[in-house]
Design a protein around this motif. Structure first.
Motif, PDB file in Angstrom:
ATOM      1  N   GLY A   1     -30.895  15.589 -14.595  1.00  0.00           N
ATOM      2  CA  GLY A   1     -31.432  14.229 -14.668  1.00  0.00           C
ATOM      3  C   GLY A   1     -30.956  13.390 -15.832  1.00  0.00           C
ATOM      4  O   GLY A   1     -31.335  12.218 -15.945  1.00  0.00           O
ATOM      5  N   ALA A   2     -30.149  13.964 -16.722  1.00  0.00           N
ATOM      6  CA  ALA A   2     -29.636  13.154 -17.842  1.00  0.00           C
ATOM      7  C   ALA A   2     -28.540  12.219 -17.341  1.00  0.00           C
ATOM      8  O   ALA A   2     -27.893  12.480 -16.331  1.00  0.00           O
ATOM      9  CB  ALA A   2     -29.083  14.070 -18.935  1.00  0.00           C
ATOM     10  N   LYS A   3     -28.353  11.119 -18.073  1.00  0.00           N
ATOM     11  CA  LYS A   3     -27.198  10.263 -17.813  1.00  0.00           C
ATOM     12  C   LYS A   3     -25.961  10.956 -18.408  1.00  0.00           C
ATOM     13  O   LYS A   3     -26.041  11.588 -19.462  1.00  0.00           O
ATOM     14  CB  LYS A   3     -27.381   8.915 -18.507  1.00  0.00           C
ATOM     15  N   LEU A   4     -24.826  10.792 -17.730  1.00  0.00           N
ATOM     16  CA  LEU A   4     -23.580  11.395 -18.202  1.00  0.00           C
ATOM     17  C   LEU A   4     -22.570  10.296 -18.523  1.00  0.00           C
ATOM     18  O   LEU A   4     -22.260   9.467 -17.671  1.00  0.00           O
ATOM     19  CB  LEU A   4     -23.026  12.344 -17.123  1.00  0.00           C
ATOM     20  N   VAL A   5     -22.092  10.294 -19.777  1.00  0.00           N
ATOM     21  CA  VAL A   5     -21.087   9.321 -20.200  1.00  0.00           C
ATOM     22  C   VAL A   5     -19.841  10.082 -20.662  1.00  0.00           C
ATOM     23  O   VAL A   5     -19.950  11.058 -21.413  1.00  0.00           O
ATOM     24  CB  VAL A   5     -21.614   8.438 -21.354  1.00  0.00           C
ATOM     25  N   ILE A   6     -18.679   9.651 -20.196  1.00  0.00           N
ATOM     26  CA  ILE A   6     -17.421  10.314 -20.552  1.00  0.00           C
ATOM     27  C   ILE A   6     -16.490   9.297 -21.209  1.00  0.00           C
ATOM     28  O   ILE A   6     -16.221   8.240 -20.642  1.00  0.00           O
ATOM     29  CB  ILE A   6     -16.733  10.905 -19.300  1.00  0.00           C
ATOM     30  N   VAL A   7     -16.034   9.621 -22.421  1.00  0.00           N
ATOM     31  CA  VAL A   7     -15.012   8.796 -23.077  1.00  0.00           C
ATOM     32  C   VAL A   7     -13.767   9.656 -23.209  1.00  0.00           C
ATOM     33  O   VAL A   7     -13.790  10.712 -23.859  1.00  0.00           O
ATOM     34  CB  VAL A   7     -15.463   8.319 -24.480  1.00  0.00           C
ATOM     35  N   ASN A   8     -12.686   9.248 -22.563  1.00  0.00           N
ATOM     36  CA  ASN A   8     -11.445  10.029 -22.550  1.00  0.00           C
ATOM     37  C   ASN A   8     -10.287   9.108 -22.176  1.00  0.00           C
ATOM     38  O   ASN A   8     -10.435   8.276 -21.291  1.00  0.00           O
ATOM     39  CB  ASN A   8     -11.564  11.160 -21.518  1.00  0.00           C
ATOM     40  N   ARG A   9      -9.152   9.310 -22.859  1.00  0.00           N
ATOM     41  CA  ARG A   9      -8.010   8.432 -22.555  1.00  0.00           C
ATOM     42  C   ARG A   9      -7.527   8.574 -21.122  1.00  0.00           C
ATOM     43  O   ARG A   9      -7.087   7.614 -20.517  1.00  0.00           O
ATOM     44  CB  ARG A   9      -6.841   8.777 -23.498  1.00  0.00           C
ATOM     45  N   GLU A  10      -7.592   9.808 -20.607  1.00  0.00           N
ATOM     46  CA  GLU A  10      -7.107  10.064 -19.240  1.00  0.00           C
ATOM     47  C   GLU A  10      -8.284  10.444 -18.355  1.00  0.00           C
ATOM     48  O   GLU A  10      -9.336  10.839 -18.853  1.00  0.00           O
ATOM     49  CB  GLU A  10      -6.126  11.236 -19.258  1.00  0.00           C
ATOM     50  N   PRO A  11      -8.104  10.365 -17.040  1.00  0.00           N
ATOM     51  CA  PRO A  11      -9.175  10.818 -16.146  1.00  0.00           C
ATOM     52  C   PRO A  11      -9.535  12.278 -16.414  1.00  0.00           C
ATOM     53  O   PRO A  11      -8.693  13.056 -16.858  1.00  0.00           O
ATOM     54  CB  PRO A  11      -8.549  10.677 -14.751  1.00  0.00           C
TER      55      PRO A  11
ATOM     56  N   ASP B   1     -31.551  13.345 -22.643  1.00  0.00           N
ATOM     57  CA  ASP B   1     -31.538  12.399 -21.515  1.00  0.00           C
ATOM     58  C   ASP B   1     -30.230  11.607 -21.461  1.00  0.00           C
ATOM     59  O   ASP B   1     -30.037  10.802 -20.560  1.00  0.00           O
ATOM     60  CB  ASP B   1     -32.778  11.492 -21.513  1.00  0.00           C
ATOM     61  N   LEU B   2     -29.347  11.831 -22.440  1.00  0.00           N
ATOM     62  CA  LEU B   2     -27.991  11.255 -22.367  1.00  0.00           C
ATOM     63  C   LEU B   2     -27.014  12.302 -22.897  1.00  0.00           C
ATOM     64  O   LEU B   2     -27.162  12.806 -24.019  1.00  0.00           O
ATOM     65  CB  LEU B   2     -27.906   9.983 -23.215  1.00  0.00           C
ATOM     66  N   PHE B   3     -26.022  12.619 -22.073  1.00  0.00           N
ATOM     67  CA  PHE B   3     -25.027  13.636 -22.432  1.00  0.00           C
ATOM     68  C   PHE B   3     -23.688  12.917 -22.568  1.00  0.00           C
ATOM     69  O   PHE B   3     -23.178  12.338 -21.612  1.00  0.00           O
ATOM     70  CB  PHE B   3     -24.971  14.703 -21.337  1.00  0.00           C
ATOM     71  N   LEU B   4     -23.146  12.936 -23.787  1.00  0.00           N
ATOM     72  CA  LEU B   4     -21.968  12.126 -24.105  1.00  0.00           C
ATOM     73  C   LEU B   4     -20.760  13.033 -24.324  1.00  0.00           C
ATOM     74  O   LEU B   4     -20.728  13.813 -25.281  1.00  0.00           O
ATOM     75  CB  LEU B   4     -22.287  11.328 -25.379  1.00  0.00           C
ATOM     76  N   VAL B   5     -19.783  12.944 -23.418  1.00  0.00           N
ATOM     77  CA  VAL B   5     -18.576  13.782 -23.498  1.00  0.00           C
ATOM     78  C   VAL B   5     -17.449  12.994 -24.158  1.00  0.00           C
ATOM     79  O   VAL B   5     -17.090  11.911 -23.695  1.00  0.00           O
ATOM     80  CB  VAL B   5     -18.117  14.217 -22.090  1.00  0.00           C
ATOM     81  N   LEU B   6     -16.891  13.527 -25.232  1.00  0.00           N
ATOM     82  CA  LEU B   6     -15.823  12.829 -25.953  1.00  0.00           C
ATOM     83  C   LEU B   6     -14.579  13.709 -26.051  1.00  0.00           C
ATOM     84  O   LEU B   6     -14.592  14.752 -26.710  1.00  0.00           O
ATOM     85  CB  LEU B   6     -16.296  12.488 -27.379  1.00  0.00           C
ATOM     86  N   GLY B   7     -13.509  13.313 -25.359  1.00  0.00           N
ATOM     87  CA  GLY B   7     -12.211  13.972 -25.551  1.00  0.00           C
ATOM     88  C   GLY B   7     -12.103  15.362 -24.975  1.00  0.00           C
ATOM     89  O   GLY B   7     -11.578  16.267 -25.626  1.00  0.00           O
ATOM     90  N   SER B   8     -12.581  15.547 -23.764  1.00  0.00           N
ATOM     91  CA  SER B   8     -12.378  16.838 -23.100  1.00  0.00           C
ATOM     92  C   SER B   8     -11.887  16.599 -21.682  1.00  0.00           C
ATOM     93  O   SER B   8     -12.423  15.748 -20.971  1.00  0.00           O
ATOM     94  CB  SER B   8     -13.681  17.648 -23.055  1.00  0.00           C
TER      95      SER B   8
ATOM     96  N   ILE C   1     -18.690  11.960 -11.115  1.00  0.00           N
ATOM     97  CA  ILE C   1     -20.155  12.112 -11.145  1.00  0.00           C
ATOM     98  C   ILE C   1     -20.783  11.424 -12.356  1.00  0.00           C
ATOM     99  O   ILE C   1     -21.998  11.417 -12.514  1.00  0.00           O
ATOM    100  CB  ILE C   1     -20.586  13.596 -11.129  1.00  0.00           C
ATOM    101  N   ALA C   2     -19.953  10.858 -13.242  1.00  0.00           N
ATOM    102  CA  ALA C   2     -20.491  10.262 -14.478  1.00  0.00           C
ATOM    103  C   ALA C   2     -21.148   8.916 -14.200  1.00  0.00           C
ATOM    104  O   ALA C   2     -20.796   8.216 -13.253  1.00  0.00           O
ATOM    105  CB  ALA C   2     -19.379  10.101 -15.503  1.00  0.00           C
ATOM    106  N   ASP C   3     -22.118   8.554 -15.046  1.00  0.00           N
ATOM    107  CA  ASP C   3     -22.770   7.242 -14.935  1.00  0.00           C
ATOM    108  C   ASP C   3     -21.919   6.162 -15.579  1.00  0.00           C
ATOM    109  O   ASP C   3     -22.045   4.987 -15.245  1.00  0.00           O
ATOM    110  CB  ASP C   3     -24.139   7.308 -15.623  1.00  0.00           C
ATOM    111  N   LEU C   4     -21.082   6.564 -16.539  1.00  0.00           N
ATOM    112  CA  LEU C   4     -20.182   5.611 -17.204  1.00  0.00           C
ATOM    113  C   LEU C   4     -18.957   6.376 -17.666  1.00  0.00           C
ATOM    114  O   LEU C   4     -19.073   7.449 -18.276  1.00  0.00           O
ATOM    115  CB  LEU C   4     -20.886   4.982 -18.417  1.00  0.00           C
ATOM    116  N   VAL C   5     -17.770   5.838 -17.359  1.00  0.00           N
ATOM    117  CA  VAL C   5     -16.518   6.438 -17.817  1.00  0.00           C
ATOM    118  C   VAL C   5     -15.749   5.369 -18.587  1.00  0.00           C
ATOM    119  O   VAL C   5     -15.562   4.257 -18.086  1.00  0.00           O
ATOM    120  CB  VAL C   5     -15.659   6.935 -16.631  1.00  0.00           C
ATOM    121  N   ILE C   6     -15.323   5.698 -19.798  1.00  0.00           N
ATOM    122  CA  ILE C   6     -14.522   4.757 -20.582  1.00  0.00           C
ATOM    123  C   ILE C   6     -13.181   5.420 -20.873  1.00  0.00           C
ATOM    124  O   ILE C   6     -13.120   6.417 -21.606  1.00  0.00           O
ATOM    125  CB  ILE C   6     -15.245   4.384 -21.903  1.00  0.00           C
ATOM    126  N   HIS C   7     -12.118   4.875 -20.281  1.00  0.00           N
ATOM    127  CA  HIS C   7     -10.784   5.420 -20.520  1.00  0.00           C
ATOM    128  C   HIS C   7     -10.170   4.686 -21.701  1.00  0.00           C
ATOM    129  O   HIS C   7      -9.451   3.700 -21.538  1.00  0.00           O
ATOM    130  CB  HIS C   7      -9.913   5.288 -19.270  1.00  0.00           C
TER     131      HIS C   7
END
Ligand code: NAD
Ligand code: ZN
Length: 246
Positions: A203-213, A178-185, A219-225
């Motif tokens: 239906g899962a929440k999508l979180v992306i952590v990445n230095r660049e866009p 229910d939470l999909f966490l993308v790190l460094g792609s 489409i992510a629920d949260l993006v942390i640059h």
């Protein structure tokens, strides 16, 4: 969001390993600003390309050999150890998730592993030291001791089929979370980049952590640059406990 989630799946790319000293592909100074990748067809059909692939691999050995898991890897190992996350789907080939203490059966390597070699015909495993010794003496890699086939690092090159079992496992994990966490792609390499899309559609929440866009920020629920190590350390404050076991 981590606290609220029942089942997290972590999806990593080359960006999680830059803090361990392994360059990524697409950042300034990344591997592809220096070398064009060698695709599978060229590897199979050209002895010259095979020599070049092995030359590059052995040139990277000091970097890969010395690399240790960083704060980002350790934070993920903690999420797995506590049962919050079930699987790590990785595009990386460096084996650092396993080194950080994530059990091997929890790591789904979509693009294989560069720390050993496999025969393209019979799949037998070979160790890189043996291949390197032959390469340094004869100028090329040996053939498979078992069947005479071509040896290649156990990675998936462009133009090479994706590993079926890993694709099936990654899809099942993606559909269950229910939470999909993308790190460094950068999320430009398919089919790997299809998994966050699938998670979101399901239906899962999508979180992306990445230095660049990235390609999927919109489409992510949260993006942390920001950097992965500092972000994940802040997001998993009880990290110290899992580090004791590493
Ligand atoms: P990529 O190079 O396309 O993207 C990496 C992303 O991570 C970039 O957008 C960059 O801005 C970001 N990044 C780098 N360091 C970061 C940090 N410390 N904190 C936050 N963000 C950071 O990599 P990709 O999406 O994984 O796709 C490329 C392919 O490269 C994959 O197929 C993978 O197999 C291969 N690869 C693997 C390794 C490895 O195993 N370590 C290294 C290089 C390439
Ligand atoms: Zn073989």
């Amino acid at each position: 969001m981590l606290h609220a989630a029942d089942l997290v799946v972590v999806f990593t790319g080359a960006g999680i390993s830059t803090e361990s000293g392994i360059p990524d592909f697409r950042s300034p100074g990344g591997i592809w600003t220096k070398f064009a990748p060698i695709d599978f067809h060229d590897f199979v059909h050209s002895a010259k390309m095979r020599r070049e692939a092995w030359r590059r691999r052995f040139a990277m050995e000091d970097t890969f050999g010395a690399a240790q898991p960083n704060a980002g890897h350790l934070a993920i190992a903690h999420l797995i150890a506590t049962g919050k996350a079930t699987q790590v789907i990785t595009q990386n080939i460096d084996g650092l998730h396993q080194l950080s203490g994530v059990p091997a059966d929890r790591v789904i390597e979509l693009h294989g592993n560069t720390r050993y070699a496999k025969c393209l015909d019979c799949n037998a495993r070979s160790e890189l030291q043996t291949i390197r010794a032959h390469f340094e003496m004869h100028g090329d890699a040996p053939n498979c001791a078992n069947c005479g086939g071509l040896l290649k690092t156990a990675t998936i090159s462009f133009g090479q089929a994706m590993p079926e079992e890993e694709m099936v496992r990654a899809e099942a994990a993606t559909l269950a979370c229910d939470l999909f966490l993308v790190l460094g792609s950068s999320l430009v390499v398919y089919p790997a980049a299809g998994f966050p899309l699938l998670a979101k559609r399901h239906g899962a929440k999508l979180v992306i952590v990445n230095r660049e866009p990235t390609e999927q920020d919109s489409i992510a629920d949260l993006v942390i640059h920001a950097g992965i190590g500092e972000t994940m350390q802040a997001a998993t404050p009880t990290l110290g406990r899992s580090q004791e076991g590493v």
